[in-house]
Enzyme design. Structure first.
Site, PDB file in Angstrom:
ATOM      1  N   LYS A  13      -6.116   2.734 -10.815  1.00  0.00           N
ATOM      2  CA  LYS A  13      -5.998   3.494 -12.076  1.00  0.00           C
ATOM      3  C   LYS A  13      -7.279   4.120 -12.452  1.00  0.00           C
ATOM      4  O   LYS A  13      -7.490   5.274 -12.465  1.00  0.00           O
ATOM      5  CB  LYS A  13      -5.328   2.864 -13.313  1.00  0.00           C
ATOM      6  CG  LYS A  13      -3.987   2.327 -13.069  1.00  0.00           C
ATOM      7  CD  LYS A  13      -3.296   1.642 -14.307  1.00  0.00           C
ATOM      8  CE  LYS A  13      -3.995   0.435 -14.540  1.00  0.00           C
ATOM      9  NZ  LYS A  13      -3.858  -0.830 -13.478  1.00  0.00           N
ATOM     10  N   ARG A  88       1.253   0.048 -22.400  1.00  0.00           N
ATOM     11  CA  ARG A  88       1.824  -1.018 -21.513  1.00  0.00           C
ATOM     12  C   ARG A  88       2.945  -1.970 -21.873  1.00  0.00           C
ATOM     13  O   ARG A  88       3.334  -2.671 -21.266  1.00  0.00           O
ATOM     14  CB  ARG A  88       0.552  -2.009 -21.491  1.00  0.00           C
ATOM     15  CG  ARG A  88      -0.418  -1.857 -20.369  1.00  0.00           C
ATOM     16  CD  ARG A  88      -1.536  -2.565 -20.508  1.00  0.00           C
ATOM     17  NE  ARG A  88      -2.118  -3.484 -19.823  1.00  0.00           N
ATOM     18  CZ  ARG A  88      -3.029  -3.026 -19.035  1.00  0.00           C
ATOM     19  NH1 ARG A  88      -3.707  -2.143 -19.178  1.00  0.00           N
ATOM     20  NH2 ARG A  88      -3.549  -3.849 -18.167  1.00  0.00           N
ATOM     21  N   ARG A 122     -13.683  -6.465  -5.831  1.00  0.00           N
ATOM     22  CA  ARG A 122     -13.863  -5.435  -6.701  1.00  0.00           C
ATOM     23  C   ARG A 122     -15.271  -5.930  -7.329  1.00  0.00           C
ATOM     24  O   ARG A 122     -15.400  -6.889  -7.775  1.00  0.00           O
ATOM     25  CB  ARG A 122     -12.921  -5.316  -7.865  1.00  0.00           C
ATOM     26  CG  ARG A 122     -13.392  -4.298  -9.120  1.00  0.00           C
ATOM     27  CD  ARG A 122     -12.353  -3.896  -9.975  1.00  0.00           C
ATOM     28  NE  ARG A 122     -11.640  -4.802 -10.690  1.00  0.00           N
ATOM     29  CZ  ARG A 122     -10.770  -4.499 -11.441  1.00  0.00           C
ATOM     30  NH1 ARG A 122     -10.350  -3.395 -11.721  1.00  0.00           N
ATOM     31  NH2 ARG A 122     -10.093  -5.553 -12.159  1.00  0.00           N
ATOM     32  N   ARG A 155     -15.265  -9.033 -12.898  1.00  0.00           N
ATOM     33  CA  ARG A 155     -14.862  -9.272 -14.033  1.00  0.00           C
ATOM     34  C   ARG A 155     -14.116 -10.656 -14.175  1.00  0.00           C
ATOM     35  O   ARG A 155     -13.675 -11.193 -13.108  1.00  0.00           O
ATOM     36  CB  ARG A 155     -13.545  -8.320 -14.125  1.00  0.00           C
ATOM     37  CG  ARG A 155     -14.037  -6.985 -14.850  1.00  0.00           C
ATOM     38  CD  ARG A 155     -12.964  -5.777 -14.846  1.00  0.00           C
ATOM     39  NE  ARG A 155     -11.649  -6.169 -15.053  1.00  0.00           N
ATOM     40  CZ  ARG A 155     -10.529  -5.285 -15.266  1.00  0.00           C
ATOM     41  NH1 ARG A 155     -10.804  -3.895 -14.969  1.00  0.00           N
ATOM     42  NH2 ARG A 155      -9.722  -5.670 -15.655  1.00  0.00           N
ATOM     43  N   ARG A 166      -1.532 -11.600 -14.475  1.00  0.00           N
ATOM     44  CA  ARG A 166      -1.486 -10.270 -14.811  1.00  0.00           C
ATOM     45  C   ARG A 166      -0.481  -9.371 -14.089  1.00  0.00           C
ATOM     46  O   ARG A 166       0.174  -8.661 -14.817  1.00  0.00           O
ATOM     47  CB  ARG A 166      -3.022  -9.322 -14.560  1.00  0.00           C
ATOM     48  CG  ARG A 166      -3.886  -9.821 -15.543  1.00  0.00           C
ATOM     49  CD  ARG A 166      -5.302  -9.694 -14.851  1.00  0.00           C
ATOM     50  NE  ARG A 166      -5.778  -8.405 -14.360  1.00  0.00           N
ATOM     51  CZ  ARG A 166      -6.675  -7.880 -13.823  1.00  0.00           C
ATOM     52  NH1 ARG A 166      -7.277  -8.688 -13.062  1.00  0.00           N
ATOM     53  NH2 ARG A 166      -6.691  -6.688 -13.502  1.00  0.00           N
TER      54      ARG A 166
END
Ligand code: G5P
Ligand code: MG
Length: 209
Positions: A13, A88, A122, A155, A166
């Protein structure tokens, strides 16, 4: 144009919204980034938010909706924007509907196994929000942001057990939002299994529909 970009954690996203927002010359508003800025500020609210995010669970609807509606009221949003990470939950979607007419909801489809690979590799810049990947989107200098030179971080919520949490919350709370928008005829879905550039081409095509 007002676009919502949806998809599981790690579906791309943020990456794709960044590219499309340049095409369309409208800003991207990421609720995850707004929350992480609050955490960085060191405020009391930021500390509470940090605890919630690092568990992989959602911030209360009322708080996030207030932050989002305040942000879209800014002058840079007058020609439209891309919402990344909001709404969300069904409650958030209904609150958004009461205030704003969304044109399109772009849904990025990616399998869980691909997501684990994307998120475990990431690396993020907390200063300018650019995201990298250790294999598929390397910075010019390892561990350093190409744009601002700040060190890249992993993160807190990119640990494997938190990623799984998640994904569970995405299925329970966020997937119903996609059905909600399908009933309104606003959804375009794109299979985002390829590399970033190939997927951007598919997204550009889908947005013209
Ligand atoms: P966030 O920050 O919104 P998530 O979990 O929705 O977090 P995330 O992790 O930021 O989403 P993303 O933006 O979908 O993922 O993915 P990305 O960062 O662009 O890409 C992931 C990796 O894949 C990168 O390394 C990138 O280079 C690579 N990649 C990207 N695209 C492609 C591609 O097309 N191909 C390939 N091969 N690779 C690609 O929310 C965080 C937390 O904030 C709170 C919650 O606690 C949430 O868990 N929060 C909210 N709480 C309540 N309500 C809300 N509305 C909230 N919003 C945030
Ligand atoms: Mg993101």
């Amino acid at each position: 144009m007002k676009i919502v970009i949806m998809g599981a954690p790690g579906s791309g996203k943020g990456t794709q919204a960044e590219i499309i927002s340049k095409d369309l010359e409208i800003p991207t508003i990421s609720t995850g980034s707004i929350l992480r800025y609050e955490v960085e500020s060191g405020s009391k609210l930021g500390q509470k938010i940090k605890d919630t995010i690092s568990q992989g669970i959602l911030i209360p609807d009322e708080l996030i909706t207030e932050l989002l509606l305040k942000r879209v009221d800014s002058p840079d949003c007058k020609n439209g924007y891309i919402l990344d990470g909001f709404p969300r939950t069904i409650n958030q979607a209904k609150s958004l509907d009461e205030n704003i007419d969304i044109d399109k909801v772009l849904v990025l489809e990616v399998e869980d196994q691909v997501i684990l690979n994307r998120l475990s590799g990431r690396r993020s810049c907390t200063n300018c929000n650019i995201v990298y990947h250790v294999q598929s989107k390397k910075p010019q200098v390892e561990g350093v942001c190409d744009i601002c030179g700040e060190p890249l971080i992993i993160r807190d919520d990119d640990k494997e057990e938190i990623i799984k949490k998640r994904l569970e919350i995405y299925r329970e709370s966020t997937k119903p939002v996609i059905d909600y928008y399908k009933q309104k005829g606003k959804v375009v879905t794109v299979d985002c299994v390829d590399g970033i550039e190939e997927n951007t081409k598919l997204i550009r095509k889908a947005l013209l529909k």
